[in-house]
Design an enzyme around this catalytic site. Structure first.
Site, PDB file in Angstrom:
ATOM      1  N   HIS A  55      18.892 -20.953   5.251  1.00  0.00           N
ATOM      2  CA  HIS A  55      19.393 -20.187   6.392  1.00  0.00           C
ATOM      3  C   HIS A  55      18.407 -20.241   7.559  1.00  0.00           C
ATOM      4  CE1 HIS A  55      21.406 -17.049   8.661  1.00  0.00           C
ATOM      5  NE2 HIS A  55      20.288 -16.362   8.704  1.00  0.00           N
ATOM      6  N   HIS A 111      22.197 -17.495  16.015  1.00  0.00           N
ATOM      7  CA  HIS A 111      23.091 -17.492  14.857  1.00  0.00           C
ATOM      8  C   HIS A 111      24.489 -18.044  15.145  1.00  0.00           C
ATOM      9  CE1 HIS A 111      19.901 -15.212  13.050  1.00  0.00           C
ATOM     10  NE2 HIS A 111      20.560 -15.086  11.924  1.00  0.00           N
ATOM     11  N   GLU A 117      27.922  -3.017  15.732  1.00  0.00           N
ATOM     12  CA  GLU A 117      27.828  -4.228  16.552  1.00  0.00           C
ATOM     13  C   GLU A 117      28.865  -4.254  17.677  1.00  0.00           C
ATOM     14  OE1 GLU A 117      26.202  -8.304  14.971  1.00  0.00           O
ATOM     15  OE2 GLU A 117      28.382  -8.344  14.832  1.00  0.00           O
ATOM     16  N   GLU A 149      13.543 -15.664  11.146  1.00  0.00           N
ATOM     17  CA  GLU A 149      14.079 -14.375  11.596  1.00  0.00           C
ATOM     18  C   GLU A 149      13.006 -13.548  12.302  1.00  0.00           C
ATOM     19  OE1 GLU A 149      17.091 -13.647  11.728  1.00  0.00           O
ATOM     20  OE2 GLU A 149      18.178 -14.737  10.162  1.00  0.00           O
ATOM     21  N   LYS A 189      24.973  -4.685   6.783  1.00  0.00           N
ATOM     22  CA  LYS A 189      25.993  -5.732   6.758  1.00  0.00           C
ATOM     23  C   LYS A 189      26.106  -6.290   5.348  1.00  0.00           C
ATOM     24  CE  LYS A 189      25.972  -7.604  11.471  1.00  0.00           C
ATOM     25  NZ  LYS A 189      25.724  -8.826  12.282  1.00  0.00           N
ATOM     26  N   ARG A 222      36.506   1.552  -4.361  1.00  0.00           N
ATOM     27  CA  ARG A 222      36.409   1.983  -2.957  1.00  0.00           C
ATOM     28  C   ARG A 222      34.999   2.398  -2.551  1.00  0.00           C
ATOM     29  NH1 ARG A 222      41.795   4.613  -3.658  1.00  0.00           N
ATOM     30  NH2 ARG A 222      43.307   3.162  -2.770  1.00  0.00           N
ATOM     31  N   LYS A 228      14.476  -4.089  13.952  1.00  0.00           N
ATOM     32  CA  LYS A 228      15.885  -4.209  13.601  1.00  0.00           C
ATOM     33  C   LYS A 228      16.521  -2.838  13.403  1.00  0.00           C
ATOM     34  CE  LYS A 228      19.305  -6.648  10.922  1.00  0.00           C
ATOM     35  NZ  LYS A 228      19.618  -7.685   9.923  1.00  0.00           N
ATOM     36  N   ARG A 265      23.588  -4.406  19.339  1.00  0.00           N
ATOM     37  CA  ARG A 265      23.264  -5.080  18.081  1.00  0.00           C
ATOM     38  C   ARG A 265      23.549  -6.583  18.144  1.00  0.00           C
ATOM     39  NH1 ARG A 265      24.517  -2.935  11.925  1.00  0.00           N
ATOM     40  NH2 ARG A 265      23.768  -4.785  10.847  1.00  0.00           N
ATOM     41  N   ASN A 316      21.961 -11.478  16.860  1.00  0.00           N
ATOM     42  CA  ASN A 316      22.613 -12.728  16.515  1.00  0.00           C
ATOM     43  C   ASN A 316      22.063 -13.911  17.305  1.00  0.00           C
ATOM     44  OD1 ASN A 316      24.906 -12.142  14.542  1.00  0.00           O
ATOM     45  ND2 ASN A 316      25.254 -10.589  16.105  1.00  0.00           N
ATOM     46  N   HIS A 360      24.716 -20.558  12.422  1.00  0.00           N
ATOM     47  CA  HIS A 360      25.700 -20.394  11.355  1.00  0.00           C
ATOM     48  C   HIS A 360      26.648 -21.590  11.293  1.00  0.00           C
ATOM     49  CE1 HIS A 360      25.516 -15.736  10.645  1.00  0.00           C
ATOM     50  NE2 HIS A 360      24.666 -16.414   9.901  1.00  0.00           N
TER      51      HIS A 360
END
Length: 367
Positions: free
Chosen positions: A248, A229, A218, A171, A129, A107, A208, A222, A226, A233
């Site tokens: 990427h 992306h 997000e 980026e 993330k 956990r 960032k 935030r 993206n 993605h």
């Protein structure tokens, strides 16, 4: 102002040793991939107290549940408990996967990120993330969890080949486009190979973190991070599932170009700004190529983007360089149109086929 857990470092081994000494962890494990175990791990190994070393294969194809199982099994065999720490030495893939493994093991245990690529230092290691790919969807399974420490050491950039540096640069371009026209003009006003990477990384990290600290999960602001992306993605996932993986940053560059076209077609971004953005991205990254018959498959992948709500595809779209808004609803046909425009643009540029780059006419590839 950066928080205490994000540090720029000139001597990452020494800084890691000091951090571990203060925390007095019961067990320490270091996660590397097959590249960082060779080029980066030796730069810090001698500074670390006794630890378990876990190595995984490199590449996005291994950002998966089976790889997580390998890591969890190694942590279990090492008798790691909640007073343990996982140190992840690598780029975006090991960082996302390692953070996810630590966040879910018993956990949640502490983890430390030591990003070794430009992409990870400027972007992926900041913001908490974590996650893995699932069923061909990027970062489909994951959690938000901040590392106990992110140690950004420019010396690791000396281990990178040019294509990895260029991938990370995508980026930094994104950060400039969404936040500061002057920064964008600074980047485009010189050869990307001559940029001062430590300075650009620090600017990216500060930008960032400012966004993330205002919206950690997000829910609003935030989402601007993206940019590029949603489509990027989808492109990256399609190429990976088709056995033609791309970096990427290459996919993000294509995504930024496509989303600039979408923004122009929705009368948000002036045509001159769209051309300026697309021309620069194509100049630096070349153009990814796929058979036109695959375009609808790429478009369909956008339907699973994490920012979507209900059946609406939501994007962060530029209104001008340095100014972006989020939660624009974009119809699938608008994405399809932009992907087709990207493919069919009449120009001479670098087109990717596997790992080879060559000058071609895009019309040569029209079915």
């Amino acid at each position: 102002m950066l928080p205490e857990h994000i540090r720029m470092s000139g001597n990452p081994g020494s800084d890691l040793n000091g951090f571990i000494g203060k925390r007095q962890y019961k067990k320490i494990a270091v996660l590397t991939d097959e590249n960082t175990v060779r080029y980066c791990y030796p730069l810090i190994e001698k500074y670390l107290p006794g630890h378990e070393h876990i190595s995984i294969p490199a590449g996005e194809a291994h950002k998966s549940l089976p790889t997580c199982i390998t890591v969890w099994q190694a942590m279990t065999r090492a008798h790691m408990d909640r007073k343990s720490v996982l140190i992840v030495v690598g780029g975006g893939m090991p960082g996302d996967l390692g953070g996810f493994c630590a966040a879910t093991f018993k956990r949640g245990i502490d983890f430390v990120l030591v990003p070794t690529t430009l992409l990870a230092q400027a972007d992926a290691s900041i913001g908490g993330k974590t996650g893995i790919d699932f069923d061909s969807y990027k970062n489909h399974i994951g959690v938000f969890r901040q590392p106990a420490l992110t140690l950004i050491a420019p010396l690791f950039l000396n281990t990178l080949p040019e294509n990895e540096l260029r991938s990370g640069f995508a980026e930094i371009i994104k950060h400039a486009l969404i936040s500061d026209r002057h920064w964008w003009q600074h980047l485009t006003g010189q050869s990307w190979k001559e940029l001062n990477w430590p300075e650009e990384v620090e600017k990216s990290v500060r930008l960032k973190w400012k966004v993330v600290s205002e919206d950690p999960h997000e829910q609003g602001l935030r989402k601007v991070l993206n940019a590029g992306h949603t489509v990027g993605h989808a492109i990256e996932s399609w190429f990976l599932s088709s056995g033609r993986p791309v970096l990427h940053g290459e996919a993000v560059a294509a995504g930024l170009a496509c989303e600039a076209i979408i923004s122009r077609n929705m009368n948000l971004l002036p045509a001159s700004a769209c051309k300026e953005i697309c021309d620069y991205l194509l100049k630096v990254f070349g153009k990814l190529h796929w058979p036109p018959s695959e375009t609808s498959n790429i478009c369909s992948l956008c339907l699973q983007d994490k920012k979507n709500e209900g059946k609406e595809i939501l994007m962060a779209l530029l209104e001008e360089p340095g100014h972006i808004r989020w939660d624009y609803a974009v119809a699938p046909e608008n994405i399809l149109q932009a992907l087709n425009e990207y493919l069919l643009e009449v120009r001479r540029g670098c087109t990717r086929r596997g790992i080879d780059y060559m000058l071609v006419k895009t019309s040569d590839y029209v079915d």
